[in-house]
Design a protein around this motif. Structure first.
Motif, short mmCIF file in Angstrom:
data_model
loop_
_atom_site.label_atom_id
_atom_site.label_comp_id
_atom_site.label_asym_id
_atom_site.label_seq_id
_atom_site.Cartn_x
_atom_site.Cartn_y
_atom_site.Cartn_z
N ILE A 15 6.98 -5.18 7.70
CA ILE A 15 6.63 -5.47 6.31
C ILE A 15 5.19 -5.98 6.21
O ILE A 15 4.41 -5.52 5.36
N VAL A 16 4.81 -6.91 7.09
CA VAL A 16 3.44 -7.44 7.07
C VAL A 16 2.44 -6.33 7.38
O VAL A 16 1.38 -6.23 6.74
N GLY A 17 2.77 -5.47 8.34
CA GLY A 17 1.88 -4.35 8.67
C GLY A 17 1.72 -3.39 7.51
O GLY A 17 0.61 -2.91 7.23
N ALA A 18 2.82 -3.11 6.80
CA ALA A 18 2.75 -2.20 5.65
C ALA A 18 1.89 -2.80 4.53
O ALA A 18 1.07 -2.10 3.93
N VAL A 19 2.07 -4.08 4.27
CA VAL A 19 1.25 -4.75 3.24
C VAL A 19 -0.21 -4.76 3.65
O VAL A 19 -1.10 -4.52 2.84
N GLY A 20 -0.47 -5.00 4.93
CA GLY A 20 -1.86 -4.98 5.43
C GLY A 20 -2.49 -3.61 5.30
O GLY A 20 -3.65 -3.48 4.91
N MET A 21 -1.72 -2.57 5.63
CA MET A 21 -2.24 -1.21 5.50
C MET A 21 -2.52 -0.87 4.05
O MET A 21 -3.52 -0.20 3.73
N LEU A 22 -1.66 -1.31 3.14
CA LEU A 22 -1.88 -1.08 1.72
C LEU A 22 -3.16 -1.76 1.25
O LEU A 22 -3.97 -1.16 0.53
N LYS A 23 -3.37 -2.98 1.69
CA LYS A 23 -4.59 -3.72 1.32
C LYS A 23 -5.83 -3.02 1.86
O LYS A 23 -6.84 -2.90 1.17
N ILE A 24 -5.77 -2.54 3.10
CA ILE A 24 -6.90 -1.82 3.70
C ILE A 24 -7.19 -0.56 2.90
O ILE A 24 -8.35 -0.24 2.62
N TYR A 25 -6.14 0.17 2.51
CA TYR A 25 -6.33 1.39 1.72
C TYR A 25 -7.00 1.06 0.38
O TYR A 25 -7.92 1.75 -0.04
N GLN A 26 -6.55 -0.01 -0.27
CA GLN A 26 -7.15 -0.42 -1.54
C GLN A 26 -8.62 -0.79 -1.36
O GLN A 26 -9.48 -0.43 -2.18
N GLN A 77 -10.67 0.26 1.01
CA GLN A 77 -11.44 1.46 1.30
C GLN A 77 -11.72 2.25 0.03
O GLN A 77 -12.82 2.78 -0.16
N ALA A 78 -10.73 2.32 -0.87
CA ALA A 78 -10.93 3.01 -2.14
C ALA A 78 -11.99 2.30 -2.98
O ALA A 78 -12.83 2.94 -3.61
N GLU A 79 -11.98 0.96 -2.96
CA GLU A 79 -12.98 0.21 -3.72
C GLU A 79 -14.37 0.40 -3.12
O GLU A 79 -15.36 0.53 -3.84
N ILE A 80 -14.47 0.43 -1.80
CA ILE A 80 -15.76 0.67 -1.14
C ILE A 80 -16.30 2.03 -1.55
O ILE A 80 -17.49 2.17 -1.87
N LYS A 81 -15.44 3.03 -1.55
CA LYS A 81 -15.86 4.39 -1.94
C LYS A 81 -16.34 4.40 -3.39
O LYS A 81 -17.38 4.99 -3.70
#
Length: 116
Positions: A55-66, A68-72
């Motif tokens: 669960i923590v890994g999934a939430v972390g991956m979601l945050k990283i994806y968000q 990366q989208a903001e950086i783009k």
């Protein structure tokens, strides 16, 4: 260096959890929504830790994806702003060049009038 500390802390946490799980080996009753079962406490503890890590890994991956989208999005915005700034700069240079040409023409005209 930060990665090394994360690895060390992760290993320490794993050892503590493993020791805690090995100490608690007696069977416990686990109630599911659809039934009841007897499981060794060690499996319940390790299963809970594993589910928590997933669960923590999934939430972390979601945050990283968000992020990366903001950086783009911000890079695209920066590129658009840079293009607009370059365009305005070129327009200002053109305008300054035209006014300089006008000024030179006026000076020539005025010096002709003075000479006549």
């Amino acid at each position: 260096m930060r990665g090394q500390w994360s690895l060390i802390l992760g290993l320490v946490a794993a050892v503590v959890i493993a020791i805690f799980a090995v100490i608690n080996v007696e069977a416990v009753r686990v109630n599911y929504m659809f039934g009841v079962a007897e499981w060794p406490l060690i499996l319940v503890i390790l299963g809970s830790v594993l589910m928590g890590a997933i669960i923590v890994g999934a939430v972390g991956m979601l945050k990283i994806y968000q992020l990366q989208a903001e950086i783009k999005r911000l890079k695209n915005k920066q590129n658009d702003s840079t293009k607009e700034l370059n365009h305005q700069s070129n327009e200002a240079k053109k305008a300054a060049g035209k006014s300089k040409i006008k000024t030179e023409k006026e000076e020539r005209f005025q010096s002709k009038e003075k000479n006549e």
